[in-house]
Scaffold this motif. Sequence first.
Motif, PDB file in Angstrom:
ATOM      1  N   LYS A  24       0.819  -1.208   0.000  1.00 18.86           N
ATOM      2  CA  LYS A  24       0.000   0.000   0.000  1.00 18.86           C
ATOM      3  C   LYS A  24       0.858   1.265   0.000  1.00 18.86           C
ATOM      4  CE  LYS A  24      -4.433  -1.239   0.318  1.00 18.86           C
ATOM      5  NZ  LYS A  24      -5.497  -0.676  -0.567  1.00 18.86           N
ATOM      6  N   GLU A  47      -5.877  10.857   5.142  1.00 16.63           N
ATOM      7  CA  GLU A  47      -6.150   9.662   5.946  1.00 16.63           C
ATOM      8  C   GLU A  47      -7.001   9.987   7.171  1.00 16.63           C
ATOM      9  OE1 GLU A  47      -2.632   7.362   6.715  1.00 16.63           O
ATOM     10  OE2 GLU A  47      -2.547   6.669   4.632  1.00 16.63           O
ATOM     11  N   ILE A  50     -10.502   9.758   5.971  1.00 12.97           N
ATOM     12  CA  ILE A  50     -10.897   8.356   5.862  1.00 12.97           C
ATOM     13  C   ILE A  50     -11.186   7.789   7.242  1.00 12.97           C
ATOM     14  CG2 ILE A  50     -10.098   6.047   5.207  1.00 12.97           C
ATOM     15  CD1 ILE A  50      -8.404   7.444   3.026  1.00 12.97           C
ATOM     16  N   VAL A 220     -10.787  -5.608   5.458  1.00 11.79           N
ATOM     17  CA  VAL A 220     -10.707  -4.786   4.244  1.00 11.79           C
ATOM     18  C   VAL A 220     -11.893  -5.086   3.331  1.00 11.79           C
ATOM     19  CG1 VAL A 220      -9.392  -4.411   2.121  1.00 11.79           C
ATOM     20  CG2 VAL A 220      -8.207  -4.466   4.330  1.00 11.79           C
ATOM     21  N   ALA A 224     -15.206  -2.372   2.310  1.00  9.84           N
ATOM     22  CA  ALA A 224     -15.298  -1.858   0.948  1.00  9.84           C
ATOM     23  C   ALA A 224     -16.670  -1.251   0.645  1.00  9.84           C
ATOM     24  CB  ALA A 224     -14.982  -2.976  -0.046  1.00  9.84           C
ATOM     25  N   ASP A 227     -16.715   2.300   1.679  1.00 11.41           N
ATOM     26  CA  ASP A 227     -15.553   3.066   1.227  1.00 11.41           C
ATOM     27  C   ASP A 227     -14.528   3.238   2.353  1.00 11.41           C
ATOM     28  OD1 ASP A 227     -14.041   4.336  -0.696  1.00 11.41           O
ATOM     29  OD2 ASP A 227     -14.875   6.316  -0.273  1.00 11.41           O
ATOM     30  N   GLN A 229     -10.962   2.232   4.298  1.00  8.17           N
ATOM     31  CA  GLN A 229      -9.633   1.878   3.812  1.00  8.17           C
ATOM     32  C   GLN A 229      -8.636   1.862   4.958  1.00  8.17           C
ATOM     33  OE1 GLN A 229      -8.456   4.014   0.112  1.00  8.17           O
ATOM     34  NE2 GLN A 229     -10.458   5.008   0.281  1.00  8.17           N
TER      35      GLN A 229
END
Length: 243
Positions: A24, A47, A50, A220, A224, A227, A229
């Motif tokens: 990643k 981040e 997120i 993970v 998804a 959304d 991560q």
Amino acid sequence: MASATVSPTAFNRRSYVYRLLDAKGAEWAAIRDSAVAMRLGRSVDEEVGIGRRLALTDLSPLPRTGFKGTGTVEWLTAQGMMIGPDSNMAYRQADGSLAARLAPTEIFLIDSLKGEAGLIDRLNGAWNWGAEKPRKLIGYPMPRAESHCWFMISGWQAPAMFAKICGVDLRAHKFKQGQIAQTSVAKISAILIRDYFGEMPAYHLLTDSASAEYMWGCLVDAMAEFDGQPIGLGALRRLAEAR
């Protein structure tokens, strides 16, 4: 500090999912005797965004330990720890670490996000059997750094994501700050701890280290739809500071 020259393979101890993080674009920082992924190919600001929605962070390189057996809580309290009476609750310590009381005589201690391990080091150094007969019961150490991987799932969508892979209702009005669930996540035995991140949901997930890559993949995949991560420790620290 994070550096492109820091590599997890330079340390004897490394994350159980370091290969997945490297893929990643992880930027690593040395913390004590291991390397921690501070960000994953994005800016910390990105981040953080997120992390507010739904994110997964690897904390496996950070310190943790445990103590178990008759006299454990009494000895830890004598060492200055604050441990409440209820099992399946985690109690915040002065240095930011969490003492997770899994049973009346079992404590799983996880460090703060700083990873300084001041309390953990002091306790490990202080514990020893006395020479008196009969010997005073003070429990015994349960090293957890190798037995359990350690992930954190943060963000407002976390309870909805967990509903896909865990039978425990983790919504805020059902699963309070500090509460612990010893349950099954993605068909693997796990410990879930609701952290004190203010109103935003944040959960520590501890499970068998041999299943770390499997669990990471399951999380993970489950994220998804929302959304969600993976993010690095740098963003998670900023989210924690805002709590």
